[in-house]
Enzyme design. Structure first.
Site, PDB file in Angstrom:
ATOM      1  NE  ARG A  28      -3.572   2.184   2.787  1.00  0.00           N
ATOM      2  CZ  ARG A  28      -4.834   2.348   2.380  1.00  0.00           C
ATOM      3  NH1 ARG A  28      -5.426   1.382   1.702  1.00  0.00           N
ATOM      4  NH2 ARG A  28      -5.498   3.447   2.654  1.00  0.00           N
ATOM      5  CG  HIS A  80      -8.273   1.154  -3.168  1.00  0.00           C
ATOM      6  ND1 HIS A  80      -7.738  -0.042  -2.724  1.00  0.00           N
ATOM      7  CD2 HIS A  80      -8.776   1.778  -2.048  1.00  0.00           C
ATOM      8  CE1 HIS A  80      -7.901  -0.152  -1.424  1.00  0.00           C
ATOM      9  NE2 HIS A  80      -8.529   0.931  -0.984  1.00  0.00           N
ATOM     10  CD  GLN A 112     -13.245  -0.192  -0.605  1.00  0.00           C
ATOM     11  OE1 GLN A 112     -12.524  -0.093   0.385  1.00  0.00           O
ATOM     12  NE2 GLN A 112     -14.505  -0.607  -0.519  1.00  0.00           N
ATOM     13  CG  ASP A 154     -12.831   8.174  -1.607  1.00  0.00           C
ATOM     14  OD1 ASP A 154     -12.773   8.102  -0.369  1.00  0.00           O
ATOM     15  OD2 ASP A 154     -11.848   7.996  -2.349  1.00  0.00           O
ATOM     16  CB  CYS A 200     -13.915   3.282  -0.238  1.00  0.00           C
ATOM     17  SG  CYS A 200     -13.428   4.985  -0.547  1.00  0.00           S
ATOM     18  NE  ARG A 249     -10.460  -3.485   1.088  1.00  0.00           N
ATOM     19  CZ  ARG A 249      -9.695  -2.452   1.472  1.00  0.00           C
ATOM     20  NH1 ARG A 249     -10.253  -1.299   1.791  1.00  0.00           N
ATOM     21  NH2 ARG A 249      -8.389  -2.578   1.539  1.00  0.00           N
TER      22      ARG A 249
END
Length: 312
Positions: free
Chosen positions: A110, A137, A140, A232, A272, A300
């Site tokens: 990450r 991403h 996600q 987001d 998210c 997730r």
């Protein structure tokens, strides 16, 4: 699940690299693992395996889901921040990749630069998972697709409207939605539209799978007849200095009751997380759809278990 699909050893850097059949396989696998976990049925598919986790960006959900996930699969995780690694002291990524390949069975990273993840994957002889970059991403979005499928029963033909910054989430939602034949609309100020190259690629992929990709600057027009509304934060990690400017630019891009009135009556809301109540989403809307949003957060765990078990 489709038995002819074998993902062992394959990197998970972008949903663009996965076929519709492979994504469906991962979604079915995730649903199966979720069911096993709920029933308390052992599923130690990665017994004795180790995952090296590189974190140059902090996280709540990414760390917990991978760490708990591999434990539930019978393996173990090693958390390594940039302070723990020689990368922070100048060791090239290619050497870090070679060293990790001698110690662990998979790498999750990450970080900021997507190019760094691609370089890591190029030199590693073990699968690499993109836990987030400034560009994409994918982990996600796999969880998002699983959630939409659970609530809507299907993905094909669903209208998914993303409201906000054309960031890594918008990019991966376009790729994932395009692969699954969804109609994805990104609503953002024109100056914050998604990357042009990714948009063009997603439009081409969508055309092959019976879906569409559309960019619109008017959020209410975008939200018309939406099955799923997604948002987001307006300023992601590393963009804190732009917070005030972005607050002003995105003021009309809030997911609130007025915007929800444009969507279908049975529309769901996804986020998210983390959420900034009163900014990109009102507290009232978030609380109304909190069951969906926190199912999405839980997914997730199940989606990432499927990725790890399939490629490791």
């Amino acid at each position: 699940m489709q038995e002819n699909i074998n993902l062992k050893g394959k990197d998970f850097l972008s949903l663009k690299d996965y076929s519709k059949g492979e994504i469906n396989y991962l979604l079915s696998f995730a649903a199966n693992l979720k069911d096993k976990q709920k029933r308390g049925e052992k599923h130690n598919l990665l017994q004795g395996k180790s995952l090296g986790m590189i974190f140059e960006k902090p996280s709540t959900r990414t760390r917990m889901s991978f760490e708990v996930g591999i434990y539930q699969l019978g393996g173990q995780a090693l958390f390594l921040s940039s302070r723990d690694l020689q990368i922070g002291r100048g060791e090239p990524i290619c050497d870090t990749a070679r060293v990790f390949s001698r110690y662990v069975d998979g790498i999750m990273i990450r970080t900021f630069s997507h190019a760094d993840v691609e370089e890591l994957a190029h030199y590693a002889t073990i699968p690499v998972i993109n836990g987030l970059t400034d560009l994409l991403h994918p982990c996600q979005v796999l969880a998002d697709l699983l959630t939409i499928k659970e609530y809507k029963g299907k993905l094909e033909g669903q209208k998914l409207v993303y409201i906000g910054d054309g960031n890594n989430m918008a990019h991966s939602l376009m790729y994932g939605g395009a692969k699954m034949g969804m109609n994805v609309v990104i609503a953002a100020p024109e100056a914050y539209f998604p990357d042009e190259k990714i948009t063009a690629e997603a439009k081409s992929i969508a055309a092959e799978n019976g879906g569409t990709i559309e960019l619109i600057s008017n959020p209410k027009e975008a939200a018309e007849d939406a099955d799923v509304l997604y948002t987001d934060v307006w300023a992601s990690m590393g963009q804190e200095s732009e917070q005030e400017e972005r607050m002003e630019k995105f003021l009309t891009y809030q997911v609130n009751n007025e915007l929800m009135a444009c969507a279908k009556k049975d529309a769901i809301v996804l986020h998210c997380l983390p959420a900034h109540r009163g900014e990109e989403i009102t507290a009232e809307v978030l609380e109304k759809y909190q069951n969906v949003i926190f199912d999405e957060a839980e997914n997730r765990l199940h989606a990432q278990k499927a990725i790890m078990a399939a490629i490791m």
